[in-house]
Design a protein around this motif. Structure first.
Motif, PDB file in Angstrom:
ATOM      1  N   ARG A  25      26.412   2.054 -63.468  1.00 32.37           N
ATOM      2  CA  ARG A  25      26.628   2.830 -62.254  1.00 32.37           C
ATOM      3  C   ARG A  25      27.537   2.001 -61.244  1.00 32.37           C
ATOM      4  NH1 ARG A  25      20.390   4.155 -59.831  1.00 32.37           N
ATOM      5  NH2 ARG A  25      20.081   5.340 -61.568  1.00 32.37           N
ATOM      6  N   ALA A  26      27.363   0.760 -61.286  1.00 34.19           N
ATOM      7  CA  ALA A  26      28.229  -0.485 -60.522  1.00 34.19           C
ATOM      8  C   ALA A  26      29.747  -0.422 -61.173  1.00 34.19           C
ATOM      9  CB  ALA A  26      27.594  -1.576 -60.596  1.00 34.19           C
ATOM     10  N   TYR A  27      29.695  -0.219 -62.623  1.00 33.90           N
ATOM     11  CA  TYR A  27      30.823  -0.515 -63.653  1.00 33.90           C
ATOM     12  C   TYR A  27      31.786   0.863 -63.160  1.00 33.90           C
ATOM     13  CZ  TYR A  27      33.465   0.045 -67.698  1.00 33.90           C
ATOM     14  OH  TYR A  27      34.574   0.427 -68.872  1.00 33.90           O
TER      15      TYR A  27
ATOM     16  N   GLY B  37      34.541   5.361 -53.838  1.00 32.34           N
ATOM     17  CA  GLY B  37      33.499   4.850 -55.015  1.00 32.34           C
ATOM     18  C   GLY B  37      32.221   5.986 -55.099  1.00 32.34           C
ATOM     19  N   SER B  38      32.430   6.804 -54.505  1.00 34.90           N
ATOM     20  CA  SER B  38      31.356   7.972 -54.635  1.00 34.90           C
ATOM     21  C   SER B  38      31.769   9.030 -55.479  1.00 34.90           C
ATOM     22  CB  SER B  38      30.901   8.283 -53.052  1.00 34.90           C
ATOM     23  OG  SER B  38      32.064   8.852 -52.413  1.00 34.90           O
ATOM     24  N   LEU B  39      32.935   8.764 -55.945  1.00 30.33           N
ATOM     25  CA  LEU B  39      33.414   9.936 -57.017  1.00 30.33           C
ATOM     26  C   LEU B  39      32.401  10.584 -58.082  1.00 30.33           C
ATOM     27  CD1 LEU B  39      35.719  11.749 -57.611  1.00 30.33           C
ATOM     28  CD2 LEU B  39      36.768  10.127 -58.855  1.00 30.33           C
ATOM     29  N   PHE B  40      31.893   9.659 -58.554  1.00 28.72           N
ATOM     30  CA  PHE B  40      30.778   9.982 -59.691  1.00 28.72           C
ATOM     31  C   PHE B  40      29.294   9.763 -58.898  1.00 28.72           C
ATOM     32  CE2 PHE B  40      34.295   9.247 -62.122  1.00 28.72           C
ATOM     33  CZ  PHE B  40      34.084   9.881 -63.614  1.00 28.72           C
ATOM     34  N   ASP B  41      28.623  10.901 -58.735  1.00 24.56           N
ATOM     35  CA  ASP B  41      27.355  10.827 -58.355  1.00 24.56           C
ATOM     36  C   ASP B  41      26.239  10.054 -59.164  1.00 24.56           C
ATOM     37  OD1 ASP B  41      25.862  12.456 -59.943  1.00 24.56           O
ATOM     38  OD2 ASP B  41      26.343  14.200 -58.608  1.00 24.56           O
ATOM     39  N   PRO B  42      25.340   9.542 -58.661  1.00 26.48           N
ATOM     40  CA  PRO B  42      24.358   8.638 -59.531  1.00 26.48           C
ATOM     41  C   PRO B  42      23.872   9.238 -60.733  1.00 26.48           C
ATOM     42  CG  PRO B  42      23.901   8.147 -57.141  1.00 26.48           C
ATOM     43  CD  PRO B  42      24.992   9.390 -57.225  1.00 26.48           C
ATOM     44  N   ASP B  43      23.467  10.702 -60.569  1.00 31.93           N
ATOM     45  CA  ASP B  43      22.870  11.349 -61.685  1.00 31.93           C
ATOM     46  C   ASP B  43      24.051  11.146 -62.756  1.00 31.93           C
ATOM     47  OD1 ASP B  43      20.410  11.617 -60.555  1.00 31.93           O
ATOM     48  OD2 ASP B  43      21.001  13.469 -59.591  1.00 31.93           O
ATOM     49  N   ALA B  44      25.169  11.665 -62.427  1.00 29.70           N
ATOM     50  CA  ALA B  44      26.392  11.935 -63.488  1.00 29.70           C
ATOM     51  C   ALA B  44      26.444  10.699 -64.202  1.00 29.70           C
ATOM     52  CB  ALA B  44      27.595  12.340 -62.794  1.00 29.70           C
TER      53      ALA B  44
ATOM     54  N   ALA C  73      36.370  20.215 -58.422  1.00 35.43           N
ATOM     55  CA  ALA C  73      35.459  19.521 -57.805  1.00 35.43           C
ATOM     56  C   ALA C  73      35.757  18.091 -57.369  1.00 35.43           C
ATOM     57  CB  ALA C  73      34.457  19.295 -59.176  1.00 35.43           C
ATOM     58  N   LYS C  74      35.327  18.016 -56.119  1.00 31.33           N
ATOM     59  CA  LYS C  74      35.790  16.687 -55.420  1.00 31.33           C
ATOM     60  C   LYS C  74      34.810  15.571 -55.918  1.00 31.33           C
ATOM     61  CE  LYS C  74      39.096  17.818 -53.103  1.00 31.33           C
ATOM     62  NZ  LYS C  74      40.783  17.298 -53.276  1.00 31.33           N
ATOM     63  N   THR C  75      33.642  15.837 -56.467  1.00 27.86           N
ATOM     64  CA  THR C  75      32.770  15.007 -56.975  1.00 27.86           C
ATOM     65  C   THR C  75      32.284  15.136 -58.305  1.00 27.86           C
ATOM     66  OG1 THR C  75      31.853  14.500 -54.692  1.00 27.86           O
ATOM     67  CG2 THR C  75      30.548  13.972 -56.486  1.00 27.86           C
TER      68      THR C  75
ATOM     69  N   ASN D 124      16.937  19.042 -63.990  1.00 25.90           N
ATOM     70  CA  ASN D 124      17.060  19.664 -62.626  1.00 25.90           C
ATOM     71  C   ASN D 124      18.220  18.567 -62.178  1.00 25.90           C
ATOM     72  OD1 ASN D 124      14.797  19.760 -63.237  1.00 25.90           O
ATOM     73  ND2 ASN D 124      13.744  18.790 -61.591  1.00 25.90           N
ATOM     74  N   ILE D 125      18.576  17.570 -63.048  1.00 23.86           N
ATOM     75  CA  ILE D 125      19.517  16.503 -62.407  1.00 23.86           C
ATOM     76  C   ILE D 125      20.893  17.170 -61.982  1.00 23.86           C
ATOM     77  CG2 ILE D 125      20.974  14.547 -62.832  1.00 23.86           C
ATOM     78  CD1 ILE D 125      18.681  13.427 -64.802  1.00 23.86           C
ATOM     79  N   GLY D 126      21.123  17.048 -60.488  1.00 23.63           N
ATOM     80  CA  GLY D 126      22.659  17.461 -60.031  1.00 23.63           C
ATOM     81  C   GLY D 126      23.028  18.896 -60.227  1.00 23.63           C
ATOM     82  N   LYS D 127      23.748  19.459 -59.275  1.00 19.93           N
ATOM     83  CA  LYS D 127      24.193  20.663 -59.229  1.00 19.93           C
ATOM     84  C   LYS D 127      25.866  20.589 -58.966  1.00 19.93           C
ATOM     85  CE  LYS D 127      20.261  22.769 -59.623  1.00 19.93           C
ATOM     86  NZ  LYS D 127      19.960  23.387 -60.967  1.00 19.93           N
ATOM     87  N   ALA D 128      26.420  21.681 -59.438  1.00 23.30           N
ATOM     88  CA  ALA D 128      27.884  21.667 -59.418  1.00 23.30           C
ATOM     89  C   ALA D 128      28.366  21.738 -57.884  1.00 23.30           C
ATOM     90  CB  ALA D 128      28.635  22.788 -60.109  1.00 23.30           C
ATOM     91  N   ASN D 129      29.451  20.883 -57.401  1.00 24.72           N
ATOM     92  CA  ASN D 129      29.980  20.902 -56.004  1.00 24.72           C
ATOM     93  C   ASN D 129      31.320  21.168 -56.523  1.00 24.72           C
ATOM     94  OD1 ASN D 129      30.675  20.458 -53.539  1.00 24.72           O
ATOM     95  ND2 ASN D 129      30.561  18.171 -53.727  1.00 24.72           N
ATOM     96  N   THR D 130      31.893  22.337 -56.599  1.00 27.43           N
ATOM     97  CA  THR D 130      33.085  22.728 -56.848  1.00 27.43           C
ATOM     98  C   THR D 130      33.736  23.591 -55.697  1.00 27.43           C
ATOM     99  OG1 THR D 130      32.362  24.847 -57.913  1.00 27.43           O
ATOM    100  CG2 THR D 130      32.593  22.952 -59.331  1.00 27.43           C
ATOM    101  N   LEU D 131      35.265  23.798 -55.667  1.00 31.50           N
ATOM    102  CA  LEU D 131      35.916  24.751 -54.894  1.00 31.50           C
ATOM    103  C   LEU D 131      35.828  25.941 -55.688  1.00 31.50           C
ATOM    104  CD1 LEU D 131      38.795  22.195 -53.761  1.00 31.50           C
ATOM    105  CD2 LEU D 131      36.528  22.564 -52.699  1.00 31.50           C
ATOM    106  N   SER D 132      36.171  26.994 -54.823  1.00 31.33           N
ATOM    107  CA  SER D 132      36.220  28.290 -55.369  1.00 31.33           C
ATOM    108  C   SER D 132      37.489  28.510 -56.083  1.00 31.33           C
ATOM    109  CB  SER D 132      36.485  29.334 -54.253  1.00 31.33           C
ATOM    110  OG  SER D 132      37.413  29.143 -53.488  1.00 31.33           O
TER     111      SER D 132
END
Length: 315
Positions: free
Chosen positions: A197-199, A211-218, A249-251, A284-292
């Protein structure tokens, strides 16, 4: 392509070793400390081993960029079992002329060079990367070259960097004298999930992104798929950014990471790696966070995915 979308100055997950992106996990800090210790204390042989893609070459490049000015360094990276005349390669590593010389003349050129450096109060270091490719006879030749060292001063120091099988070769009975000269020995272990995660966060930040571009579950999913190997983490993260860009997707979420890993499962790099349980469709890890996207954009998204998945597989 995705750099401006994510506010990046450059690609954060290139496969080329780049000391600017060096992330010093605990094991890398220890390895670097052992390398520096070997140099300072004039170790005759220093041995650094680790799995493919764990950051050995990047570590050596970092060392070279920070080496003291009173050290002359030669690097031999084009290693192979049938290397031919070793002394020719050694002279080449130090930019010395080796053409048209027999073995005696080659040795004399090498001997004169290191003694001249010693007379200038300069230490000479030969770094051999991918040393697992060297055969027993070549390693024994290296030991014989180190016989020029006399008294308490090491006229030449050797650093061998390679994959774990190098240790098995050096442990063979016929190389007992060689193994007894290894003064510094360190094995790089793969990073943990927390270090991964830190890498990922570190490389994104160095490239100018959030730094938050990749969420922890990803990050966790990428870690399990790559088994902690930095080079494979880079492949997955780079592809995830392409997929995220195509989705708008911004994340980078776990859903995007899962899709990347599943698409990569049949590639040459990942086909022989067991798919981790974390990639289950029921996770159930993570859900998409996308633009339309409208239908036209969706079609372009699929085109981007197919194109870049193919390119990544060939890299």
């Amino acid at each position: 392509m995705y750099e401006s979308f994510y506010g990046l100055k450059e690609k954060p997950f290139s496969l080329l070793p780049d000391p600017a992106f060096l992330f010093l996990a605990k094991q890398h800090t220890s390895a670097l400390a052992m390398l520096e210790y070997g140099l300072i204390n004039q170790a005759g042989f220093t041995l650094i081993t680790g799995d493919i893609g764990c950051g050995k070459t990047t570590l050596i490049r970092h060392l070279l960029n920070n080496v003291e000015r009173d050290i002359t360094v030669g690097v031999l990276s084009n290693t192979q079992r049938a290397i031919g005349e070793l002394l020719q390669w050694v002279l080449l590593a130090f930019n010395l002329d080796y053409h048209g010389k027999d073995k005696v003349a080659l040795y004399q050129t090498f001997f004169n060079f290191i003694n001249t450096e010693y007379a200038k109060n300069r230490r000479t270091v030969l770094i051999i990367d991918e040393a697992q490719n060297l055969g027993v006879e070549t390693l024994e030749e290296l030991r014989m070259l180190s016989n020029v060292n006399a008294d308490k001063d090491q006229i030449i120091q050797l650093i061998l960097v390679g994959q774990p099988e190098l240790r098995a070769v050096i442990a063979r009975p016929e190389l007992t004298q060689f193994s007894q000269r290894v003064a510094v020995d360190y094995t790089l272990a793969p990073p943990s999930v927390e270090q991964t995660r830190a890498y990922i966060t570190h490389r994104v930040s160095v490239a100018g992104g959030p730094g938050s571009l990749f969420d922890p579950d990803a990050c966790d999913m990428i870690y399990h798929a790559a088994r902690g190997v930095p080079r494979l983490i880079n492949v997955l993260c780079d592809t995830a950014l392409v997929y995220g860009y195509a989705d708008g997707a911004k994340t980078i979420t776990a859903e995007i990471a899962r899709e990347v890993v599943e698409d990569k499962a049949d590639s040459i790099v990942f086909s022989n790696r067991k798919k981790p349980d974390a990639l289950s469709k029921d996770s159930n890890i993570g859900k998409a966070n996308t633009l339309s996207f409208d239908e036209g954009d969706a079609a372009n998204r699929e085109l981007f995915r197919g194109l870049f998945s193919s390119l990544q597989t060939k890299r």
